[in-house]
Scaffold this active site. Sequence first.
Site, PDB file in Angstrom:
ATOM      1  N   CYS A   8     -29.079 -17.808 -28.488  1.00 43.99           N
ATOM      2  CA  CYS A   8     -28.566 -16.765 -27.593  1.00 43.99           C
ATOM      3  C   CYS A   8     -29.097 -15.427 -28.108  1.00 43.99           C
ATOM      4  O   CYS A   8     -29.923 -15.392 -29.011  1.00 43.99           O
ATOM      5  CB  CYS A   8     -27.053 -16.803 -27.455  1.00 43.99           C
ATOM      6  SG  CYS A   8     -26.125 -16.432 -28.943  1.00 43.99           S
ATOM      7  N   CYS A  80     -27.841 -18.000 -22.748  1.00 40.36           N
ATOM      8  CA  CYS A  80     -27.726 -16.785 -21.941  1.00 40.36           C
ATOM      9  C   CYS A  80     -29.085 -16.487 -21.331  1.00 40.36           C
ATOM     10  O   CYS A  80     -30.109 -16.942 -21.826  1.00 40.36           O
ATOM     11  CB  CYS A  80     -27.237 -15.604 -22.773  1.00 40.36           C
ATOM     12  SG  CYS A  80     -28.385 -15.024 -24.033  1.00 40.36           S
ATOM     13  N   CYS A  87     -37.029 -16.081 -25.201  1.00 43.93           N
ATOM     14  CA  CYS A  87     -37.308 -17.125 -26.188  1.00 43.93           C
ATOM     15  C   CYS A  87     -38.822 -17.312 -26.308  1.00 43.93           C
ATOM     16  O   CYS A  87     -39.526 -17.379 -25.296  1.00 43.93           O
ATOM     17  CB  CYS A  87     -36.652 -18.442 -25.754  1.00 43.93           C
ATOM     18  SG  CYS A  87     -36.822 -19.762 -26.977  1.00 43.93           S
TER      19      CYS A  87
END
Length: 137
Positions: A8, A80, A87
């Site tokens: 996250c 999220c 990412c």
Amino acid sequence: MKKIYFICTGNSCRSQMAEGFAKKAFSNEWQVESAGIEAHGVNPLAITAMAEVGIDLSKNKSKIIDNDFLNDCDVVVTLCGDAKDRCPMTPPSVKKIHWPLEDPAQATGSETERMVVFRQVRNQISDLVNDLAASLQ
């Protein structure tokens, strides 16, 4: 050993809770870790919410993504939209899963009112982790 990573934004609440549940739900054949795009420190209310269900996060540390571990994972779960969008790229062999969960750290009000949100998100994560563990093992 198989590897799963929960990611996250700040590795302070959702991913920490997911890691805690997954360490119980996944077999010893899995290495379970969590990280964030940034490291914000483990939220005290996340520690409290997890202690209520018998999982101790008090010694956990907030970590940023380890690209070597990420690229060697079997499964990466983002918790999220920010983490999903930011990412780092992973090899095609990595299974990516996204759980768009509310950020309990953004809850407002008294501590009692904020704890209600932490418990709701905690319970959602518990269900998602248990379902995932059952589907992967």
